[in-house]
Write a protein that holds these residues in place. Structure first.
Motif, mmCIF file in Angstrom:
data_model
loop_
_atom_site.group_PDB
_atom_site.id
_atom_site.type_symbol
_atom_site.label_atom_id
_atom_site.label_comp_id
_atom_site.label_asym_id
_atom_site.label_seq_id
_atom_site.Cartn_x
_atom_site.Cartn_y
_atom_site.Cartn_z
ATOM 1 N N GLY A 1 1.089 -1.028 0.051
ATOM 2 C CA GLY A 1 0.002 0.151 -0.046
ATOM 3 C C GLY A 1 1.047 1.030 0.358
ATOM 4 N N MET A 2 1.923 0.965 0.670
ATOM 5 C CA MET A 2 2.999 2.092 1.156
ATOM 6 C C MET A 2 3.333 2.569 -0.440
ATOM 7 S SD MET A 2 4.476 1.631 4.426
ATOM 8 C CE MET A 2 5.465 3.259 4.671
ATOM 9 N N ALA A 3 3.528 1.045 -1.511
ATOM 10 C CA ALA A 3 4.397 2.154 -2.217
ATOM 11 C C ALA A 3 3.375 2.299 -3.359
ATOM 12 C CB ALA A 3 5.347 0.296 -2.727
ATOM 13 N N VAL A 4 2.144 1.637 -3.671
ATOM 14 C CA VAL A 4 1.176 2.244 -4.348
ATOM 15 C C VAL A 4 1.569 3.564 -4.467
ATOM 16 C CG1 VAL A 4 -0.993 1.846 -5.386
ATOM 17 C CG2 VAL A 4 0.348 -0.155 -5.146
ATOM 18 N N ALA A 5 1.053 3.924 -2.946
ATOM 19 C CA ALA A 5 0.582 5.486 -2.945
ATOM 20 C C ALA A 5 1.521 6.231 -2.781
ATOM 21 C CB ALA A 5 0.302 5.408 -1.399
ATOM 22 N N SER A 6 3.244 5.838 -2.530
ATOM 23 C CA SER A 6 4.209 6.293 -2.809
ATOM 24 C C SER A 6 5.204 6.837 -4.416
ATOM 25 C CB SER A 6 5.248 6.455 -2.248
ATOM 26 O OG SER A 6 5.331 6.612 -0.889
ATOM 27 N N LEU A 7 4.927 5.220 -5.609
ATOM 28 C CA LEU A 7 5.730 4.976 -6.292
ATOM 29 C C LEU A 7 4.581 6.352 -7.428
ATOM 30 C CD1 LEU A 7 7.746 2.183 -5.523
ATOM 31 C CD2 LEU A 7 8.234 5.087 -5.761
ATOM 32 N N ILE A 8 3.308 4.782 -7.113
ATOM 33 C CA ILE A 8 1.687 5.637 -8.555
ATOM 34 C C ILE A 8 0.844 6.602 -8.068
ATOM 35 C CG2 ILE A 8 0.185 4.477 -9.446
ATOM 36 C CD1 ILE A 8 1.755 1.801 -8.353
ATOM 37 N N VAL A 9 0.457 6.739 -7.077
ATOM 38 C CA VAL A 9 -1.223 7.763 -6.871
ATOM 39 C C VAL A 9 -0.343 8.872 -6.709
ATOM 40 C CG1 VAL A 9 -2.571 8.268 -5.449
ATOM 41 C CG2 VAL A 9 -2.147 5.576 -5.690
ATOM 42 N N LEU A 10 1.005 9.666 -5.911
ATOM 43 C CA LEU A 10 1.400 10.672 -5.257
ATOM 44 C C LEU A 10 2.120 11.107 -6.630
ATOM 45 C CD1 LEU A 10 2.018 10.105 -1.422
ATOM 46 C CD2 LEU A 10 -0.081 10.828 -2.834
ATOM 47 N N PRO A 11 3.279 10.405 -7.206
ATOM 48 C CA PRO A 11 3.977 11.660 -7.764
ATOM 49 C C PRO A 11 2.543 11.665 -9.156
ATOM 50 C CG PRO A 11 4.529 9.270 -7.466
ATOM 51 C CD PRO A 11 3.355 9.104 -6.793
ATOM 52 N N GLN A 12 1.260 11.133 -9.441
ATOM 53 C CA GLN A 12 0.552 11.515 -10.659
ATOM 54 C C GLN A 12 -0.393 12.637 -10.205
ATOM 55 O OE1 GLN A 12 -1.254 8.303 -13.530
ATOM 56 N NE2 GLN A 12 0.306 7.160 -11.755
ATOM 57 N N LEU A 13 -0.701 13.019 -9.305
ATOM 58 C CA LEU A 13 -1.025 14.084 -8.601
ATOM 59 C C LEU A 13 -0.802 15.543 -9.808
ATOM 60 C CD1 LEU A 13 -2.339 13.433 -5.062
ATOM 61 C CD2 LEU A 13 -3.121 12.376 -6.917
ATOM 62 N N ILE A 14 -1.558 16.048 -10.270
ATOM 63 C CA ILE A 14 -1.301 17.044 -10.582
ATOM 64 C C ILE A 14 -1.529 18.177 -9.714
ATOM 65 C CG2 ILE A 14 -1.813 18.888 -12.782
ATOM 66 C CD1 ILE A 14 -2.380 16.088 -14.522
ATOM 67 N N SER A 15 -1.953 18.270 -8.834
ATOM 68 C CA SER A 15 -2.932 19.827 -8.206
ATOM 69 C C SER A 15 -1.100 19.935 -6.997
ATOM 70 C CB SER A 15 -3.534 18.754 -6.853
ATOM 71 O OG SER A 15 -3.724 17.597 -6.690
ATOM 72 N N ASP A 16 -0.204 18.806 -6.781
ATOM 73 C CA ASP A 16 0.251 18.902 -6.006
ATOM 74 C C ASP A 16 1.426 19.597 -6.897
ATOM 75 O OD1 ASP A 16 1.602 18.322 -3.712
ATOM 76 O OD2 ASP A 16 2.581 16.699 -4.035
ATOM 77 N N THR A 17 1.855 20.091 -8.143
ATOM 78 C CA THR A 17 2.710 20.935 -8.657
ATOM 79 C C THR A 17 2.710 21.918 -7.947
ATOM 80 O OG1 THR A 17 1.737 19.796 -10.641
ATOM 81 C CG2 THR A 17 3.310 21.852 -11.060
ATOM 82 N N ARG A 18 3.662 21.881 -8.215
ATOM 83 C CA ARG A 18 5.037 23.164 -6.951
ATOM 84 C C ARG A 18 5.617 24.403 -7.841
ATOM 85 N NH1 ARG A 18 4.327 21.474 -1.517
ATOM 86 N NH2 ARG A 18 3.580 19.628 -1.010
ATOM 87 N N ASP A 19 5.910 25.203 -7.481
ATOM 88 C CA ASP A 19 7.053 26.673 -8.883
ATOM 89 C C ASP A 19 7.902 26.532 -7.419
ATOM 90 O OD1 ASP A 19 6.721 27.875 -6.104
ATOM 91 O OD2 ASP A 19 5.186 29.112 -6.735
ATOM 92 N N ALA A 20 8.077 27.167 -8.101
ATOM 93 C CA ALA A 20 10.542 27.803 -7.919
ATOM 94 C C ALA A 20 10.378 27.424 -6.515
ATOM 95 C CB ALA A 20 10.825 28.351 -9.089
ATOM 96 N N SER A 21 9.872 28.065 -6.041
ATOM 97 C CA SER A 21 9.473 28.076 -4.219
ATOM 98 C C SER A 21 8.913 27.259 -3.455
ATOM 99 C CB SER A 21 8.950 29.243 -3.695
ATOM 100 O OG SER A 21 7.796 29.171 -4.230
ATOM 101 N N GLY A 22 8.722 25.918 -4.392
ATOM 102 C CA GLY A 22 8.423 24.823 -3.420
ATOM 103 C C GLY A 22 6.615 25.226 -3.050
ATOM 104 N N ALA A 23 6.207 26.484 -3.137
ATOM 105 C CA ALA A 23 4.798 26.688 -3.115
ATOM 106 C C ALA A 23 3.646 25.022 -4.032
ATOM 107 C CB ALA A 23 4.617 28.047 -2.888
ATOM 108 N N ILE A 24 2.701 24.905 -3.713
ATOM 109 C CA ILE A 24 2.234 23.721 -4.634
ATOM 110 C C ILE A 24 0.550 25.238 -5.592
ATOM 111 C CG2 ILE A 24 -0.659 22.750 -4.910
ATOM 112 C CD1 ILE A 24 0.483 21.351 -1.666
ATOM 113 N N ILE A 25 0.520 25.087 -6.673
ATOM 114 C CA ILE A 25 -0.192 26.207 -7.472
ATOM 115 C C ILE A 25 -1.278 26.210 -7.168
ATOM 116 C CG2 ILE A 25 2.953 26.742 -8.730
ATOM 117 C CD1 ILE A 25 1.272 25.433 -10.762
ATOM 118 N N PHE A 26 -1.646 24.768 -7.312
ATOM 119 C CA PHE A 26 -2.716 24.878 -7.693
ATOM 120 C C PHE A 26 -3.909 26.056 -7.389
ATOM 121 C CE2 PHE A 26 -6.930 22.342 -6.634
ATOM 122 C CZ PHE A 26 -7.384 22.090 -8.039
#
Length: 438
Positions: free
Chosen positions: A161-186
């Protein structure tokens, strides 16, 4: 039975091997559900634009399902059988997982919470049923070892479950895209862009639940077609009132339920706040998650080792020894303010490895067979007790400092108290066994 004879007995006899393998597979299934759900709190908070308090309703719904359904599950098993309870649990698990499909379509957070709530109805049935069923598949003298061995496959599901969340789910979330300062832009996007991203991200969250729902359905068919031994009590029925009276009068059982509540609280606190502990040391969250995975790997390996060691020392004595180890690790996590403290925190998982199944098996050991299902239900309901202390630990961490000590270090006084209770239970039970043997 003498210890020498007990040591030579197999943990599982050949006639129970197939049922044992099938039921043990269920331990991995609910481990997967537990550990894929934890990261979803942060995921929902971003994509659904929720407050942290509202996003935490994911965990409230998850643990609420256990609290709601454990006792009804026990009553169901008393009326029917372990197999019936397992099949109903699998059906509810699959139903909750498949409800993620309409939840993602309607984009309603409350619908997701309802889906998790129903899913954990199934988990409550499975845990209330599978644990005592495993205990019953063989000699009483090897019951706790047998449960530890079966429970060793639970962290395999957790790691998955941890592997699926860390390697498959979380990396695909576009809403978690961040700017150069590390802030979420969503949050700065317009409504149309948000809507498009939300459709994508909720589908990403939905898919692993639908996949596990299909696996659960396959298990349902396999178990439905497999003949299971009737090891549950089939003698004269007793009332719930009579059962409750005996359980309350059984001091070892009652102390076991209390100890289980403290243990689950400690487990959740240790695993939840590793990232905050590492963050104080300047370690980013992605790297800190690797320490969490390392802790789970140690937990898995040491559960197999602990099961083997029980062949040479009783479960209560080993529980006490591991309790001392966890206590010492927690003391290190409190007083070392360097990377050494983080290492101590990770090492605690090695000593937690045998605690849940050992407490469970010891508490039920002297329970009348007629009362096992109800007794098991309260030990499963003790899981919800683990939701009580973590918020308190979070409040301590928010203080920043406690005296001259970093608050995150001081907050681990709470798990320390829990592990002391576990150690006392191990020693008191070992003393009782030694006294009765004399």
């Amino acid at each position: 039975m003498t210890n020498a004879k007990a040591d030579k007995m197999p943990i599982v006899s050949k006639k129970y091997l197939v049922p044992f393998i099938l039921i043990t597979a269920l331990f991995a299934l609910w481990g997967f559900a537990n550990d894929i759900t934890n990261p979803m709190v942060a995921a929902f908070q971003t994509v659904m634009e929720l407050s942290a308090t509202k996003a935490s309703m994911v965990q409230f719904a998850f643990y609420g399902g256990y609290a709601t359904m454990a006792l009804p599950a026990a009553l169901f098993i008393r009326r029917f059988s372990y197999k019936s309870g397992i099949l109903l649990g699998l059906a509810l698990y699959a139903l909750g997982a498949f409800l993620f499909i309409p939840a993602a379509s309607y984009q309603q957070f409350s619908f997701f919470c309802l889906s998790l709530y129903i899913l954990t109805f199934g988990l409550a049935f499975l845990e209330t049923t599978a644990n005592p069923f495993i205990l019953s598949l063989g000699a009483k003298s090897t019951a706790t070892r047998r449960l530890n061995f079966a429970q060793a496959f639970n962290p395999i599901g957790s790691l998955s479950g941890m592997a699926v969340a860390s390697l498959i789910v979380l990396p695909q979330l576009i809403s978690d895209t961040r700017d150069a300062s590390g802030a979420i832009i969503f949050g700065s996007l317009d409504a149309a862009e948000k809507a498009e991203i939300r459709v994508h991200d909720l589908a990403v969250i939905r898919d692993p639940y639908v996949a596990i729902g299909l696996v659960v359905l396959i298990m349902f068919v396999v178990i439905a077609l497999t003949k299971m031994p009737r090891t549950d009590h089939s003698g004269p029925k007793v009332t719930v009132r009579e059962t409750m009276h005996r359980l309350i009068a059984n001091k070892e059982y009652a102390f076991g339920v209390l100890t289980q509540m403290f243990y689950v609280a400690a487990q959740i606190m240790v695993w939840t706040f590793i990232i905050q502990y590492a963050d104080r040391l300047g370690i980013n969250k992605a790297t800190a998650q690797n320490y969490n995975i390392l802790a789970m790997c140690m937990f898995l390996c040491c559960r197999f080792i602990g099961t083997y060691l029980m062949k040479y020392t009783g479960a209560p004595r080993l529980l006490a020894i591991f309790g001392i180890g966890a206590t010492m690790g927690t003391v290190g996590a409190i007083f070392f303010t360097s990377i050494a403290g983080l290492y101590c925190l990770v090492a605690i998982s090695a000593f937690m490895s045998i605690m849940f199944p050992s407490i469970y098996g010891i508490a039920l050991e002297e329970v009348d067979e007629r009362d096992t299902s109800i007794g098991a239900a309260f030990l499963v309901m003790a899981i919800v007790g683990g939701a009580l202390m973590p918020p308190l630990q979070g409040m301590i961490i928010d203080l920043g400092t406690v005296g001259i000590m970093p608050a995150v270090n001081a907050s681990f006084m709470l798990p320390l108290i829990c592990f002391i209770v576990v150690t006392i239970y191990g020693f008191s039970t070992a003393r009782r066994i030694r006294t009765s043997a004399d």
